[in-house]
Design a protein around this motif. Structure first.
Motif, PDB file in Angstrom:
ATOM      1  N   ALA A   1       0.715  -1.221  -0.098  1.00  0.00           N
ATOM      2  CA  ALA A   1      -0.073  -0.114   0.026  1.00  0.00           C
ATOM      3  C   ALA A   1       0.863   1.107   0.070  1.00  0.00           C
ATOM      4  O   ALA A   1       0.623   2.313  -0.769  1.00  0.00           O
ATOM      5  CB  ALA A   1      -1.064   0.196   1.120  1.00  0.00           C
ATOM      6  N   LYS A   2       1.857   1.080   0.670  1.00  0.00           N
ATOM      7  CA  LYS A   2       2.812   2.287   0.610  1.00  0.00           C
ATOM      8  C   LYS A   2       3.307   2.605  -0.640  1.00  0.00           C
ATOM      9  O   LYS A   2       3.704   3.617  -1.217  1.00  0.00           O
ATOM     10  CB  LYS A   2       3.839   2.067   1.824  1.00  0.00           C
ATOM     11  CG  LYS A   2       3.736   2.623   3.251  1.00  0.00           C
ATOM     12  CD  LYS A   2       5.187   2.935   3.981  1.00  0.00           C
ATOM     13  CE  LYS A   2       5.855   1.738   4.110  1.00  0.00           C
ATOM     14  NZ  LYS A   2       6.931   1.745   5.323  1.00  0.00           N
ATOM     15  N   GLN A   3       3.823   1.454  -1.412  1.00  0.00           N
ATOM     16  CA  GLN A   3       4.460   1.659  -2.674  1.00  0.00           C
ATOM     17  C   GLN A   3       3.430   2.167  -3.664  1.00  0.00           C
ATOM     18  O   GLN A   3       3.737   3.117  -4.497  1.00  0.00           O
ATOM     19  CB  GLN A   3       4.916   0.212  -3.063  1.00  0.00           C
ATOM     20  CG  GLN A   3       6.223  -0.303  -2.466  1.00  0.00           C
ATOM     21  CD  GLN A   3       6.479  -1.595  -3.061  1.00  0.00           C
ATOM     22  OE1 GLN A   3       5.700  -2.643  -2.876  1.00  0.00           O
ATOM     23  NE2 GLN A   3       7.748  -1.774  -3.565  1.00  0.00           N
ATOM     24  N   LEU A   4       1.945   1.759  -3.486  1.00  0.00           N
ATOM     25  CA  LEU A   4       1.077   2.369  -4.280  1.00  0.00           C
ATOM     26  C   LEU A   4       1.069   3.782  -4.114  1.00  0.00           C
ATOM     27  O   LEU A   4       0.680   4.418  -5.179  1.00  0.00           O
ATOM     28  CB  LEU A   4      -0.106   1.326  -4.081  1.00  0.00           C
ATOM     29  CG  LEU A   4       0.166  -0.111  -4.738  1.00  0.00           C
ATOM     30  CD1 LEU A   4      -1.271  -0.837  -4.250  1.00  0.00           C
ATOM     31  CD2 LEU A   4       0.114  -0.121  -6.054  1.00  0.00           C
ATOM     32  N   HIS A   5       0.716   4.056  -2.965  1.00  0.00           N
ATOM     33  CA  HIS A   5       0.685   5.602  -2.654  1.00  0.00           C
ATOM     34  C   HIS A   5       1.777   6.175  -3.149  1.00  0.00           C
ATOM     35  O   HIS A   5       1.438   7.360  -3.720  1.00  0.00           O
ATOM     36  CB  HIS A   5       0.566   5.676  -0.969  1.00  0.00           C
ATOM     37  CG  HIS A   5       0.393   7.012  -0.617  1.00  0.00           C
ATOM     38  ND1 HIS A   5       1.212   7.769   0.472  1.00  0.00           N
ATOM     39  CD2 HIS A   5      -0.524   8.076  -0.884  1.00  0.00           C
ATOM     40  CE1 HIS A   5       0.704   8.848   0.358  1.00  0.00           C
ATOM     41  NE2 HIS A   5      -0.368   9.099  -0.104  1.00  0.00           N
ATOM     42  N   ALA A   6       2.991   5.901  -2.978  1.00  0.00           N
ATOM     43  CA  ALA A   6       4.124   6.743  -3.559  1.00  0.00           C
ATOM     44  C   ALA A   6       3.842   6.660  -5.249  1.00  0.00           C
ATOM     45  O   ALA A   6       4.579   7.612  -5.787  1.00  0.00           O
ATOM     46  CB  ALA A   6       5.267   6.100  -3.176  1.00  0.00           C
ATOM     47  N   ALA A   7       3.399   5.680  -5.548  1.00  0.00           N
ATOM     48  CA  ALA A   7       3.232   5.568  -7.191  1.00  0.00           C
ATOM     49  C   ALA A   7       2.319   6.611  -7.672  1.00  0.00           C
ATOM     50  O   ALA A   7       1.915   6.948  -9.036  1.00  0.00           O
ATOM     51  CB  ALA A   7       2.662   4.165  -7.648  1.00  0.00           C
TER      52      ALA A   7
END
Ligand SMILES: Cc1cc2nc3c(=O)[nH]c(=O)nc-3n(C[C@H](O)[C@H](O)[C@H](O)COP(=O)(O)O)c2cc1C
Length: 223
Positions: A58-64
């Protein structure tokens, strides 16, 4: 082209890993999601299809740059498990075996996924095994903003082998009534107030949340 309000990119790595023709080259997926978020002027939702989404992802998707996460958690319809039937029909014993081994139990449950994703400043869609208005109320009490379901609305069609809109609408009304009763009994006048409803987490889910440090965060969020 279709003036969509949003686009949902589905993550189905587990299904691909089980499918005979599955594409298991996942290199560059996050970069592609980032590129799509940059390129299009519409919200991008990323959704799972039965294996759930962890805090780390979820953190990676938020950053994406994604606009919302649909957890597609373990516990509801599993596209991966659906592959078992296809593999058995095609006599593919290895894929059938992999389907039985991974298809039903591999993944992060809808409840855990909601809690792990909702600590990020992103709308969370609770999907995967939502069957009643109580499931909707609980999902929102642990951090979801919206809930979605597929199978409950397909069952009337599967049973009758034809589309019966009235039955689908009846199912929707039933779910809404169940939600209203749950809101009434928890003193919630509006769905967003469910976020403040008190929850108790028990059993295996509690043990997992404790180990991953999310139970304390959930309780903190409730104070
Ligand atoms: C018949 C069927 C077809 C589906 N096809 C797709 C699909 O093409 N893409 C996708 O992202 N999810 C697909 N899903 C998954 C749903 O979007 C949803 O994530 C999943 O069904 C979990 O919800 P449920 O437990 O309420 O069924 C499908 C589900 C069903 C039942």
């Amino acid at each position: 082209m279709i003036d969509a309000d949003a686009v949902a990119i589905h993550l189905n790595f587990l299904q691909e890993a089980i499918q005979p023709e599955g594409n298991v080259d996942a290199r560059g997926c996050l970069a592609s999601i980032t590129e799509v978020c940059k390129a299009i002027k519409k919200p991008v939702i990323v959704k799972e299809t039965g294996a759930g989404i962890s805090h780390g992802v979820a953190k990676q998707l938020h950053a994406a740059g994604v606009s919302a996460i649909d957890v597609g958690g373990l516990g509801g319809t599993s596209l991966a498990a659906a592959e078992i039937y296809r593999a058995s029909a095609e006599g593919d014993e290895l894929c059938e075996h992999l389907g039985h081994l991974f298809g039903w139990d591999w993944g992060i449950t809808t409840v855990e996924s909601i809690v792990e994703c909702s600590v990020l400043p992103l709308p969370v869609i609770a999907t995967g095994g939502i069957r009643t208005g109580i499931d909707v109320a609980k999902s929102m009490a642990i951090g979801a903003d919206i809930c979605s379901a597929a199978l409950p609305f397909l069952m009337p069609i599967i049973d009758d082998e034809k589309v019966n809109a009235d039955k689908v609408i009846a199912k929707m009304n039933e779910l809404c009534e169940e939600l209203k009763v749950a809101m009434f009994l928890t003193g919630c006048k509006a769905t967003h107030e469910l976020k403040d409803a008190e929850v108790v987490v028990t059993g295996e889910t509690r043990a997992i949340m404790e180990q991953r440090g999310f139970l304390a965060r959930l309780n903190m969020a409730k104070r």
